[in-house]
Design a protein around this motif. Structure first.
Motif, short mmCIF file in Angstrom:
data_model
loop_
_atom_site.label_atom_id
_atom_site.label_comp_id
_atom_site.label_asym_id
_atom_site.label_seq_id
_atom_site.Cartn_x
_atom_site.Cartn_y
_atom_site.Cartn_z
N ALA A 21 67.20 57.01 169.63
CA ALA A 21 66.14 57.63 168.84
C ALA A 21 65.69 58.90 169.54
N VAL A 22 65.70 60.02 168.82
CA VAL A 22 65.23 61.30 169.36
C VAL A 22 63.84 61.56 168.81
N LEU A 23 62.87 61.66 169.71
CA LEU A 23 61.50 61.99 169.33
C LEU A 23 61.22 63.42 169.77
N LYS A 24 60.94 64.29 168.81
CA LYS A 24 60.75 65.70 169.11
C LYS A 24 59.29 66.10 168.93
N LEU A 49 59.51 51.64 167.49
CA LEU A 49 60.89 51.47 167.97
C LEU A 49 61.12 50.10 168.60
N ARG A 50 60.06 49.41 168.96
CA ARG A 50 60.20 48.07 169.54
C ARG A 50 60.85 47.11 168.55
N ALA A 51 60.65 47.38 167.26
CA ALA A 51 61.20 46.49 166.23
C ALA A 51 62.58 46.92 165.75
N GLU A 52 63.07 48.08 166.23
CA GLU A 52 64.38 48.59 165.82
C GLU A 52 65.45 48.05 166.77
N ARG A 53 66.03 46.93 166.41
CA ARG A 53 66.99 46.27 167.30
C ARG A 53 68.26 47.10 167.52
N ALA A 54 68.56 47.98 166.58
CA ALA A 54 69.78 48.78 166.72
C ALA A 54 69.59 49.93 167.70
N PRO A 107 60.26 48.78 176.70
CA PRO A 107 61.53 48.11 177.04
C PRO A 107 62.76 49.00 176.90
N LEU A 108 62.70 50.03 176.06
CA LEU A 108 63.84 50.93 175.90
C LEU A 108 63.85 51.99 176.99
N PRO A 109 65.00 52.27 177.60
CA PRO A 109 65.07 53.36 178.58
C PRO A 109 64.88 54.70 177.89
N SER A 110 64.25 55.62 178.59
CA SER A 110 63.93 56.92 177.99
C SER A 110 64.42 58.07 178.86
N VAL A 111 64.80 59.15 178.18
CA VAL A 111 65.27 60.37 178.84
C VAL A 111 64.47 61.55 178.29
N ALA A 112 63.88 62.35 179.15
CA ALA A 112 63.20 63.57 178.73
C ALA A 112 64.18 64.72 178.80
N ALA A 113 64.32 65.47 177.70
CA ALA A 113 65.19 66.64 177.65
C ALA A 113 64.29 67.87 177.75
N LEU A 114 64.31 68.52 178.90
CA LEU A 114 63.38 69.62 179.19
C LEU A 114 64.07 70.97 179.05
N HIS A 115 63.35 71.91 178.45
CA HIS A 115 63.84 73.28 178.38
C HIS A 115 62.63 74.20 178.40
N GLY A 116 62.84 75.42 178.84
CA GLY A 116 61.75 76.41 178.84
C GLY A 116 60.70 76.12 179.88
N PHE A 117 59.84 75.15 179.59
CA PHE A 117 58.77 74.80 180.52
C PHE A 117 58.27 73.38 180.23
N ALA A 118 57.80 72.75 181.27
CA ALA A 118 57.11 71.46 181.17
C ALA A 118 55.94 71.55 182.13
N ALA A 213 73.19 46.28 178.71
CA ALA A 213 72.60 45.08 178.13
C ALA A 213 71.09 45.27 178.00
N PRO A 214 70.53 45.13 176.80
CA PRO A 214 69.10 45.40 176.59
C PRO A 214 68.16 44.64 177.53
N LEU A 215 68.43 43.35 177.73
CA LEU A 215 67.54 42.57 178.60
C LEU A 215 67.63 43.07 180.04
N ALA A 216 68.83 43.39 180.48
CA ALA A 216 69.00 43.88 181.85
C ALA A 216 68.37 45.26 182.02
N LEU A 217 68.49 46.10 181.00
CA LEU A 217 67.86 47.42 181.06
C LEU A 217 66.35 47.31 181.21
N ALA A 218 65.74 46.47 180.37
CA ALA A 218 64.29 46.29 180.42
C ALA A 218 63.86 45.71 181.76
N ALA A 219 64.63 44.73 182.26
CA ALA A 219 64.30 44.12 183.55
C ALA A 219 64.48 45.12 184.69
N GLY A 220 65.53 45.93 184.60
CA GLY A 220 65.77 46.93 185.63
C GLY A 220 64.63 47.93 185.71
#
Length: 270
Positions: A21-24, A49-54, A107-118, A213-220
């Motif tokens: 999921a891309v949140l802009k 997104l917690r309810a979006e199993r896909a 629980p979902l891993p997240s990545v910030a895509a930075l450009h310009g300035f943060a 694995a979703p459970l392992a990702l959340a636990a990690g």
């Protein structure tokens, strides 16, 4: 934090790309300033997104010239016209902190895509993500000191946990930014991308995460947070107990004997 201010701005655009999921952030005219309505929408989208199993991973990015210039100074300025400006500001900072903490604990891993300035709250938002990708030349900083204040949404706590405290202290106390290249060297940014390719790089990284694995990702996520979130006194106490146990092991005795005999130790794991 009370009722959400009505607005006609889109604020957040959500796009589902396979398992990611891309949140802009979508206030380009305001440099994606973090207004209360935008932060409310972000919180709502993350919760949905917690309810979006896909969906297995999230990418946060910004529309326009940069990721985010930080807190909405126009909104903060409007507090002066209220009967309790200090209370309003305290509420805003508390709200930002809570939403960013929920992002970090999502629980979902997240990545910030930075450009310009943060800058300011924008950098603090990215620090609440699990990983960060930045286009070369991106400026990262917490300039609040130049306004006579300090980062208030976790910046003084997360930044020193991610980079050397002396460097974090310099960034916080001077308000001077660093570029993406130095941030990458310091470990604040996980991957560098060429200009215009930041989102693509973040998506590729998110797809790698989504394959886990979703459970392992959340636990990690929880375990890593637990490892770095402890207070110094607790950490030193744990270190003292651990070293004491190790000192009573056979390997410890072997190591000391090998040092005295000027030879390589033969450790057995006992």
């Amino acid at each position: 934090m009370g009722q959400t201010t009505q607005t006609t701005e889109p604020l957040i655009r959500t796009e589902l790309r396979d398992r990611v999921a891309v949140l802009k952030l979508d206030r380009p005219k305001q440099l994606n300033a973090l207004s209360t309505p935008l932060v409310d929408r972000l919180d709502e989208e993350l919760n949905a997104l917690r309810a979006e199993r896909a969906i297995r991973a999230v990418v946060l990015t910004g529309e326009g010239r940069g990721f985010s210039a930080g807190a909405d100074l126009a909104e903060i300025g409007s507090f002066a016209e209220t009967s309790a400006p200090s209370a309003r500001f305290r509420d805003l900072v508390g709200h930002l902190t809570e939403v960013f903490q929920r992002l970090q604990e999502h629980p979902l891993p997240s990545v910030a895509a930075l450009h310009g300035f943060a800058y300011g709250g924008g950098l603090e938002l990215s620090l609440a993500c699990d990983l960060r990708v930045a286009e070369r030349g991106t400026q990262l900083g917490v300039p609040e000191m130049k306004l006579g204040v300090l980062p208030g949404a976790g910046g003084t706590q997360r930044l020193p946990r991610m980079i050397a405290p002396a460097v974090a202290r310099q960034m916080i106390l001077t308000g001077q930014p660093i570029d993406a290249e130095r941030a990458h060297t310091l470990g604040l940014v996980n991957e560098l991308a060429e200009p215009g390719r930041g989102l693509d790089a973040a998506l590729a990284l998110a797809e790698t995460l989504a394959a886990g694995a979703p459970l392992a990702l959340a636990a990690g996520k929880r375990l890593v947070d637990a490892a770095v979130a402890g207070e110094l006194r607790q950490g030193v106490g744990y270190e003292r107990e651990t070293v004491s146990v190790l000192h009573s092991s056979r390997d410890s005795a072997e190591g000391l004997q090998a040092f005295q005999e000027r030879r390589e130790p033969r450790f057995t794991g006992e």
